[in-house]
Design a protein around this motif. Structure first.
Motif, short mmCIF file in Angstrom:
data_model
loop_
_atom_site.label_atom_id
_atom_site.label_comp_id
_atom_site.label_asym_id
_atom_site.label_seq_id
_atom_site.Cartn_x
_atom_site.Cartn_y
_atom_site.Cartn_z
N THR A 115 11.29 12.07 -14.25
CA THR A 115 10.52 12.75 -13.21
C THR A 115 11.47 13.73 -12.53
O THR A 115 12.47 13.31 -11.94
CB THR A 115 9.97 11.74 -12.18
N ILE A 116 11.18 15.03 -12.62
CA ILE A 116 12.08 16.05 -12.06
C ILE A 116 11.36 16.88 -11.01
O ILE A 116 10.15 17.12 -11.10
CB ILE A 116 12.66 16.97 -13.16
N THR A 117 12.12 17.32 -10.02
CA THR A 117 11.57 18.16 -8.95
C THR A 117 11.23 19.54 -9.48
O THR A 117 12.12 20.33 -9.78
CB THR A 117 12.59 18.29 -7.79
N SER A 118 9.94 19.84 -9.60
CA SER A 118 9.52 21.21 -9.94
C SER A 118 9.64 22.10 -8.71
O SER A 118 10.02 23.25 -8.78
CB SER A 118 8.09 21.22 -10.47
N LYS A 119 9.32 21.53 -7.55
CA LYS A 119 9.43 22.23 -6.26
C LYS A 119 9.69 21.19 -5.19
O LYS A 119 8.94 20.23 -5.08
CB LYS A 119 8.13 22.99 -5.96
N HIS A 120 10.75 21.36 -4.41
CA HIS A 120 10.99 20.44 -3.29
C HIS A 120 10.49 21.10 -2.00
O HIS A 120 9.80 22.12 -2.03
CB HIS A 120 12.47 20.02 -3.22
N HIS A 121 10.84 20.50 -0.85
CA HIS A 121 10.26 20.96 0.41
C HIS A 121 10.69 22.39 0.78
O HIS A 121 10.05 23.04 1.61
CB HIS A 121 10.63 20.00 1.55
N ASP A 122 11.79 22.87 0.18
CA ASP A 122 12.23 24.24 0.45
C ASP A 122 11.36 25.27 -0.28
O ASP A 122 11.57 26.48 -0.13
CB ASP A 122 13.70 24.43 0.07
N GLY A 123 10.39 24.80 -1.06
CA GLY A 123 9.44 25.70 -1.71
C GLY A 123 9.96 26.40 -2.94
O GLY A 123 9.21 27.13 -3.60
N PHE A 124 11.24 26.19 -3.28
CA PHE A 124 11.86 26.92 -4.40
C PHE A 124 11.39 26.34 -5.73
O PHE A 124 11.55 25.15 -5.99
CB PHE A 124 13.38 26.83 -4.28
N LEU A 151 4.50 19.91 0.79
CA LEU A 151 5.12 20.50 1.97
C LEU A 151 5.96 21.71 1.54
O LEU A 151 6.56 21.69 0.47
CB LEU A 151 6.00 19.42 2.62
N ASP A 152 5.98 22.76 2.35
CA ASP A 152 6.72 23.98 1.97
C ASP A 152 7.32 24.63 3.21
O ASP A 152 6.60 25.15 4.07
CB ASP A 152 5.77 24.95 1.25
N TRP A 153 8.66 24.61 3.31
CA TRP A 153 9.35 25.18 4.47
C TRP A 153 9.54 26.69 4.35
O TRP A 153 10.05 27.31 5.28
CB TRP A 153 10.73 24.53 4.62
N HIS A 206 5.61 18.45 10.90
CA HIS A 206 6.68 17.87 11.72
C HIS A 206 8.05 18.41 11.33
O HIS A 206 9.00 18.26 12.09
CB HIS A 206 6.71 16.35 11.55
N THR A 207 8.17 19.01 10.14
CA THR A 207 9.49 19.41 9.62
C THR A 207 9.51 20.91 9.32
O THR A 207 8.47 21.57 9.29
CB THR A 207 9.81 18.64 8.33
N GLY A 208 10.71 21.42 9.09
CA GLY A 208 10.85 22.84 8.73
C GLY A 208 10.50 23.80 9.84
O GLY A 208 10.15 24.95 9.59
N VAL A 209 10.63 23.35 11.09
CA VAL A 209 10.17 24.18 12.21
C VAL A 209 11.19 25.24 12.63
O VAL A 209 10.88 26.10 13.44
CB VAL A 209 9.80 23.30 13.44
N ALA A 250 3.22 13.86 -18.40
CA ALA A 250 2.75 12.48 -18.18
C ALA A 250 2.14 12.30 -16.80
O ALA A 250 1.32 11.40 -16.60
CB ALA A 250 3.90 11.49 -18.38
N GLY A 251 2.55 13.14 -15.84
CA GLY A 251 1.97 12.99 -14.51
C GLY A 251 2.59 13.91 -13.48
O GLY A 251 3.59 14.57 -13.72
N ILE A 252 1.94 13.94 -12.30
CA ILE A 252 2.42 14.70 -11.14
C ILE A 252 2.73 13.70 -10.03
O ILE A 252 1.90 12.86 -9.68
CB ILE A 252 1.39 15.73 -10.65
N TRP A 253 3.93 13.82 -9.47
CA TRP A 253 4.45 12.92 -8.44
C TRP A 253 4.51 13.72 -7.14
O TRP A 253 5.43 14.48 -6.91
CB TRP A 253 5.85 12.50 -8.87
N PHE A 254 3.49 13.56 -6.30
CA PHE A 254 3.40 14.36 -5.07
C PHE A 254 4.22 13.76 -3.94
O PHE A 254 4.39 12.55 -3.85
CB PHE A 254 1.94 14.46 -4.61
N ASP A 255 4.68 14.65 -3.06
CA ASP A 255 5.40 14.23 -1.86
C ASP A 255 5.14 15.26 -0.76
O ASP A 255 4.97 16.45 -1.05
CB ASP A 255 6.91 14.16 -2.17
#
Length: 415
Positions: free
Chosen positions: A82-91, A135-137, A147-150, A182-187
């Motif tokens: 399971t690899i990060t396609s996009k993390h909270h930084d939106g990249f 989430l996308d900062w 609550h985050t990325g403010v 195989a799947g999408i792992w949302f956060d």
């Protein structure tokens, strides 16, 4: 939400495979690795989007070798990645067409690492999941802020549904250009728990594009309609040492717990707080005893290398599974619920008693009917087993395994 979702036959088959697989590799990799201070660095250090945009120029993954990554996972006994396609930084870690905030357009490497990894997973027979942050900062349309990325310095305006369309369009790319997923792992839903996340629309899109793909979300709540597995962050199902899982009732879906090898998810150059192979193997065994999979994380360096401590730990786990995998793979949680001394796993005709922390010679279990024999896994050494009033008594061998003494109880499978 009404329970309208009917999983496809292909999806149910993948759920079964998932529960049999038991062990996966989590990979947190993105431009945050350039700073080497974890994947939350933009939020934690109040970096503006404008300053954060300087990072991709330094993200040059010339040492990335997807064949080595997948081989490392297989050597560790892992069945999926399971690899990060996009993390909270939106990249975006692929060549997305929805914006230029991605690895192909913004870094000197200019290559789609997800495509390279997906191709290699398919070649080596390892299933691939994409972690995707809701989430996308960075995106200005992620508004109102959560609550985050403010501290990102974005304008105080935006179009939420435009952002949701952007996210769905990115997911469409991932589910149409990278072969079987195989799947999408949302956060990230926890950032704005009351927002209209359009789950039915997004989950419906995923299931329509790839009916077999499993959907899960790290929202720390009871599963929503349309989800195919339930996850627990840094806790075994039912545990709540982190405070994340307070509202997580354990549902009927396949279960997974994720954990780090040190304290960080993304690369942290100063984090040497590594868990021992014994701790990691015991966590895997406890997860299996709790009827859950174990997703174990590595945070690669910006150049694409995985640090030697991670590789060494994974290799030791693979050696252990090479000898004891029968008591983990293809099992379900055993008839004896998890105890301070250890856990049980089972498959038809066999119960595996994993003695993790017990010094005495005798181990009393609840009554287990139809036990025909008891032996030590691997050596076949006989173990004394006696039915007593209200229980089953095992006389454990003198020489114990420091990690896990596995006792195999042969049972009448039809009993």
């Amino acid at each position: 939400m009404a329970q309208n979702y009917q999983p496809s036959p292909e999806n149910l088959k993948v759920r079964q495979w998932f529960q049999d697989a038991k062990f996966g590799l989590f990979i947190h990799w993105g431009v945050y690795s350039v700073l080497g201070r974890g994947e939350w660095v933009m939020n934690n250090e109040k970096i503006t989007a404008a300053d954060y945009e300087k990072l991709p120029a330094q993200f040059n993954s010339t040492e990335f070798n997807p064949a080595e990554w997948v081989a490392m996972a297989k050597d560790a006994g892992m069945k999926y990645i399971t690899i990060t396609s996009k993390h909270h930084d939106g990249f975006a870690m692929w060549g997305t067409k929805q914006s230029d905030w991605d690895i192909v357009d913004r870094t000197p490497y200019h290559k789609d690492v997800l495509k390279m990894l997906a191709d290699e997973c398919h070649r080596q027979g390892v299933k691939l999941f994409f972690y995707h942050s809701q989430l996308d900062w960075h995106n200005p349309d992620y508004f109102p802020r959560g609550h985050t990325g403010v501290s990102s310095g974005r304008p105080e305006q935006g179009d939420w549904y435009k952002y949701m369309d952007y996210m769905d369009n990115q997911l469409r790319e991932l589910l149409t250009g990278y072969g079987e997923i195989a799947g999408i792992w949302f956060d990230g839903m926890w950032d704005k728990p009351d927002a209209d996340w359009r789950l039915a629309k997004t989950y419906g899109l995923i299931h329509s594009l790839q009916p077999a793909a499993m959907v899960g979300s790290n929202h720390h709540l009871k599963p929503f309609d349309g989800e195919d597995f339930q996850m627990f962050e840094k806790d075994l199902p039912g545990g709540n040492t982190t405070g994340f899982s307070g509202k997580s009732e354990i549902g009927a879906l396949p279960l997974e717990t994720c954990e780090t090898m040190n304290d960080a998810w993304g690369y942290n150059s100063n984090d040497n707080h590594f868990k021992s192979p014994r701790q990691l193997i015991q966590y895997l065994v406890k997860a299996a005893g709790n009827n859950a999979n174990f997703l174990l994380n590595v945070g690669p360096m910006p150049n694409g290398k995985i640090q030697s401590e991670f590789i060494q730990n994974l290799h030791v786990m693979g050696e252990w599974l090479g000898k004891n995998g029968e008591s983990v793979y293809g099992t379900r949680g055993g008839p004896v619920t998890p105890r301070p001394w250890g856990v049980t796993t089972q498959k038809p005709g066999k119960i595996y008693v994993h003695v993790l922390d017990w010094g005495d010679e005798l181990l009393a279990l609840p009554k287990l009917a139809n036990v025909r024999s008891a032996t030590v896994l691997g050596s076949g050494q006989k173990v004394g087993v006696r039915q007593v009033d209200g229980g089953t008594l095992l006389r454990l061998p003198a020489g114990r395994d420091a990690v896990d003494t596995v006792i195999v109880l042969a049972t009448d499978a039809h009993g």
